[in-house]
Design a protein around this motif. Structure first.
Motif, PDB file in Angstrom:
ATOM      1  N   ALA A   1       0.829  -1.203   0.000  1.00 15.11           N
ATOM      2  CA  ALA A   1       0.000   0.000   0.000  1.00 15.11           C
ATOM      3  C   ALA A   1       0.863   1.252   0.000  1.00 15.11           C
ATOM      4  N   LYS A   2       1.910   1.245   0.819  1.00 18.64           N
ATOM      5  CA  LYS A   2       2.813   2.393   0.875  1.00 18.64           C
ATOM      6  C   LYS A   2       3.490   2.615  -0.474  1.00 18.64           C
ATOM      7  N   GLN A   3       3.867   1.531  -1.124  1.00 16.16           N
ATOM      8  CA  GLN A   3       4.511   1.620  -2.433  1.00 16.16           C
ATOM      9  C   GLN A   3       3.555   2.215  -3.475  1.00 16.16           C
ATOM     10  N   LEU A   4       2.304   1.795  -3.455  1.00 15.19           N
ATOM     11  CA  LEU A   4       1.308   2.338  -4.386  1.00 15.19           C
ATOM     12  C   LEU A   4       1.048   3.825  -4.121  1.00 15.19           C
ATOM     13  N   ILE A   5       0.964   4.184  -2.852  1.00 16.78           N
ATOM     14  CA  ILE A   5       0.716   5.582  -2.498  1.00 16.78           C
ATOM     15  C   ILE A   5       1.905   6.453  -2.899  1.00 16.78           C
ATOM     16  N   GLU A   6       3.115   6.012  -2.565  1.00 14.95           N
ATOM     17  CA  GLU A   6       4.300   6.800  -2.898  1.00 14.95           C
ATOM     18  C   GLU A   6       4.535   6.850  -4.407  1.00 14.95           C
ATOM     19  N   GLY A   7       4.027   5.858  -5.127  1.00 13.57           N
ATOM     20  CA  GLY A   7       4.117   5.862  -6.581  1.00 13.57           C
ATOM     21  C   GLY A   7       3.040   6.690  -7.251  1.00 13.57           C
ATOM     22  N   GLY A   8       2.209   7.361  -6.456  1.00 10.61           N
ATOM     23  CA  GLY A   8       1.182   8.244  -6.995  1.00 10.61           C
ATOM     24  C   GLY A   8      -0.045   7.539  -7.532  1.00 10.61           C
ATOM     25  N   LYS A   9      -0.206   6.248  -7.238  1.00  8.89           N
ATOM     26  CA  LYS A   9      -1.306   5.486  -7.833  1.00  8.89           C
ATOM     27  C   LYS A   9      -2.654   5.703  -7.159  1.00  8.89           C
ATOM     28  N   LEU A  10      -2.662   6.399  -6.031  1.00 10.55           N
ATOM     29  CA  LEU A  10      -3.941   6.770  -5.419  1.00 10.55           C
ATOM     30  C   LEU A  10      -4.251   8.248  -5.627  1.00 10.55           C
ATOM     31  N   GLY A  11      -3.264   9.011  -6.050  1.00 18.29           N
ATOM     32  CA  GLY A  11      -3.476  10.440  -6.222  1.00 18.29           C
ATOM     33  C   GLY A  11      -3.592  11.142  -4.887  1.00 18.29           C
ATOM     34  N   LYS A  12      -4.485  12.112  -4.811  1.00 15.47           N
ATOM     35  CA  LYS A  12      -4.699  12.867  -3.581  1.00 15.47           C
ATOM     36  C   LYS A  12      -5.559  12.050  -2.622  1.00 15.47           C
ATOM     37  N   LEU A  13      -5.002  11.721  -1.475  1.00 17.91           N
ATOM     38  CA  LEU A  13      -5.742  10.948  -0.481  1.00 17.91           C
ATOM     39  C   LEU A  13      -6.800  11.819   0.193  1.00 17.91           C
ATOM     40  N   TYR A  14      -7.982  11.220   0.460  1.00 18.52           N
ATOM     41  CA  TYR A  14      -8.992  12.009   1.161  1.00 18.52           C
ATOM     42  C   TYR A  14      -9.788  11.237   2.214  1.00 18.52           C
ATOM     43  N   HIS A  15      -9.836   9.906   2.174  1.00 14.14           N
ATOM     44  CA  HIS A  15     -10.592   9.186   3.191  1.00 14.14           C
ATOM     45  C   HIS A  15      -9.984   7.799   3.428  1.00 14.14           C
ATOM     46  N   ALA A  16     -10.103   7.349   4.678  1.00 18.56           N
ATOM     47  CA  ALA A  16      -9.658   5.996   5.041  1.00 18.56           C
ATOM     48  C   ALA A  16     -10.665   5.387   6.001  1.00 18.56           C
ATOM     49  N   ARG A  17     -10.656   4.073   6.065  1.00 20.64           N
ATOM     50  CA  ARG A  17     -11.521   3.320   6.975  1.00 20.64           C
ATOM     51  C   ARG A  17     -10.659   2.341   7.757  1.00 20.64           C
ATOM     52  N   SER A  18     -10.820   2.319   9.075  1.00 17.59           N
ATOM     53  CA  SER A  18     -10.071   1.412   9.949  1.00 17.59           C
ATOM     54  C   SER A  18     -11.037   0.423  10.575  1.00 17.59           C
ATOM     55  N   THR A  19     -10.841  -0.864  10.284  1.00 15.88           N
ATOM     56  CA  THR A  19     -11.723  -1.893  10.846  1.00 15.88           C
ATOM     57  C   THR A  19     -10.918  -2.990  11.536  1.00 15.88           C
ATOM     58  N   GLY A  20     -11.512  -3.539  12.574  1.00 16.74           N
ATOM     59  CA  GLY A  20     -10.930  -4.682  13.264  1.00 16.74           C
ATOM     60  C   GLY A  20     -12.048  -5.573  13.769  1.00 16.74           C
ATOM     61  N   PHE A  21     -11.941  -6.870  13.521  1.00 16.26           N
ATOM     62  CA  PHE A  21     -13.073  -7.760  13.789  1.00 16.26           C
ATOM     63  C   PHE A  21     -12.696  -8.976  14.625  1.00 16.26           C
ATOM     64  N   ARG A  22     -13.427  -9.152  15.710  1.00 10.30           N
ATOM     65  CA  ARG A  22     -13.549 -10.433  16.392  1.00 10.30           C
ATOM     66  C   ARG A  22     -15.045 -10.650  16.598  1.00 10.30           C
ATOM     67  N   ARG A  23     -15.505 -11.855  16.341  1.00  4.74           N
ATOM     68  CA  ARG A  23     -16.941 -12.118  16.489  1.00  4.74           C
ATOM     69  C   ARG A  23     -17.340 -12.250  17.950  1.00  4.74           C
ATOM     70  N   ARG A  24     -16.593 -13.017  18.720  1.00  4.73           N
ATOM     71  CA  ARG A  24     -16.864 -13.172  20.158  1.00  4.73           C
ATOM     72  C   ARG A  24     -15.573 -13.653  20.807  1.00  4.73           C
ATOM     73  N   ASN A  25     -14.691 -12.720  21.065  1.00  3.08           N
ATOM     74  CA  ASN A  25     -13.379 -13.059  21.608  1.00  3.08           C
ATOM     75  C   ASN A  25     -12.906 -11.937  22.529  1.00  3.08           C
ATOM     76  N   ARG A  26     -13.738 -11.624  23.524  1.00  2.00           N
ATOM     77  CA  ARG A  26     -13.353 -10.650  24.532  1.00  2.00           C
ATOM     78  C   ARG A  26     -12.376 -11.310  25.503  1.00  2.00           C
ATOM     79  N   PRO A  27     -11.330 -10.584  25.910  1.00  2.00           N
ATOM     80  CA  PRO A  27     -10.372 -11.191  26.837  1.00  2.00           C
ATOM     81  C   PRO A  27     -11.048 -11.713  28.096  1.00  2.00           C
ATOM     82  N   PHE A  28     -10.578 -12.808  28.591  1.00  2.00           N
ATOM     83  CA  PHE A  28     -10.985 -13.489  29.817  1.00  2.00           C
ATOM     84  C   PHE A  28     -12.427 -13.975  29.773  1.00  2.00           C
ATOM     85  N   VAL A  29     -13.400 -13.106  29.565  1.00  2.00           N
ATOM     86  CA  VAL A  29     -14.797 -13.549  29.643  1.00  2.00           C
ATOM     87  C   VAL A  29     -15.138 -14.535  28.532  1.00  2.00           C
TER      88      VAL A  29
END
Length: 378
Positions: A137-165
């Motif tokens: 991704a960094k290589q594509l961005i530095e190579g200008g293949k995304l152009g001007k950046l304007y939005h990103a999405r950060s996701t992280g998923f566990r279905r049912r994996n809370r610590p301890f409980v």
């Protein structure tokens, strides 16, 4: 030019994460773990025996007094990071600290200020910066293949994996007093920091968030854990320069998966692998318009990594957070700005907490002004 001298390190914290760090160090040539410290003599002795570490102590100050140790690795719970890290920096040691940077923005800022004042390096464990996907991704961005950046999405998923409980980890992960937060500080730090890295670490201006602890859990384990942190967090961030970021981070949610994190510009976009409860993942993809045709492409990540390593004068310097840390200590590569990334990640996370508490959008300046110290004496 590479400095092949032996690097002597002291490890502070011989729990689950500390043992993982020791396992990684064992794969890096020229690294010597000179001492291990833990408040549990049994844990320290066990680690020393397994990895042939010559010195054991139960007070980290004894480890910091050892002039042979040039760098320390702090593997403690979040709210212990600041006092130990600052003491180590003031003792003239370079510091590698587990994520998140600390239990609050205020404490993280103390750490970065101490690093600047001491002239020593502060490195935070942000493992996803070294993945094949992030490098591509960094290589594509530095190579200008995304152009001007304007939005990103950060996701992280566990279905049912809370610590301890849910059967993994210890109650320390679920208590604000020790951990500072839940899913955001445990998992979100990886995903948010990666997107900040790719965006160029812009400065947050305004933050909005909502936290949830809604899914059922075993009541006996709830009581034993003192569970008072979020299992799911949603948020939105506006940055200087106009970029935006939305966030969805889950320890536990009634869904079969999330789409992967993404980043888009006016000429192209990238989607990272998503996750499902079955352990499956969607591919890393690049999207653009070519000759007025909508284009969705995949990248041969393994070949890209092989070529990168073959052409690099320091082929192992970005294999992992610890490989990078050792390469930076040897002067082979400049240290990535992990402390600055981790501090902004904490600013955003704490902004979500404050927004939830106040029921409105907050400014980054409000977060800085209201951020409490959560440091605990050790």
């Amino acid at each position: 030019m590479s400095d092949q001298r032996e690097i002597k390190i002291g490890l502070i914290g011989a729990g689950q994460i500390g043992m993982q760090h020791l396992e990684r160090y064992a794969t890096i040539a020229g690294v010597r773990i000179e001492a291990v410290c833990d408040i549990s003599p049994e844990a320290a002795d066990s680690a020393a025996k397994q990895y042939a570490i010559p010195r054991v102590c139960t007070d980290y100050r004894d480890l910091l007094a050892d002039s042979d140790i040039e760098a320390v690795d702090v593997c403690l719970h979040n709210n212990y990071h600041e006092p130990v890290t600052v003491a180590a920096l003031q003792a003239g040691k370079h510091v590698y600290c587990e994520k998140p940077i600390a239990g609050s923005y205020t404490d993280g800022a103390k750490m970065t200020h101490a690093a600047e004042a001491s002239g020593r390096m502060l490195h935070i464990q942000l493992a996803q910066l070294y993945s094949k996907e992030t490098k591509a991704a960094k290589q594509l961005i530095e190579g200008g293949k995304l152009g001007k950046l304007y939005h990103a999405r950060s996701t992280g998923f566990r279905r049912r994996n809370r610590p301890f409980v849910d059967g993994y980890g210890t109650p320390a992960f679920t208590r604000k007093e020790i951990a500072g937060g839940g899913a955001l500080l445990d998992m979100g730090v990886y995903h948010i920091s990666r997107m900040l890295y790719l965006m160029g670490n812009p400065q947050p201006l305004r933050i909005s968030g909502q936290l949830y602890q809604e899914m059922a859990m075993d009541e006996a384990r709830r009581a034993a854990s003192g569970f008072d942190v979020e299992e799911f967090a949603a948020g939105f961030v506006k940055f200087e320069g106009g970029m935006t970021l939305d966030i969805a981070e889950s320890w536990s949610i009634h869904l079969g998966g999330f789409e992967g994190s993404s980043i888009v510009g006016n000429e192209g976009g990238i989607r990272f692998p998503g996750s499902t409860g079955a352990g499956e993942a969607s591919p890393f993809t690049y999207h653009s318009t070519i000759a007025d045709l909508d284009f969705d492409g995949r990248v041969d990540l393994d070949l890209a990594e092989l070529r990168r390593k073959r052409l690099s004068p320091c082929p192992d310097a970005y294999d992992s957070s610890q490989h990078h840390w050792i390469a930076a200590l040897r002067g082979e590569v400049p240290l990535l700005p992990t402390a600055a990334l981790a501090l902004n990640t904490m600013l955003i996370s704490e902004g979500l907490y404050l927004s939830h508490a106040l029921g409105r959008e907050v400014t980054a300046d409000e977060v800085r002004a209201l951020s409490p110290s959560r440091s605990l004496p050790i």
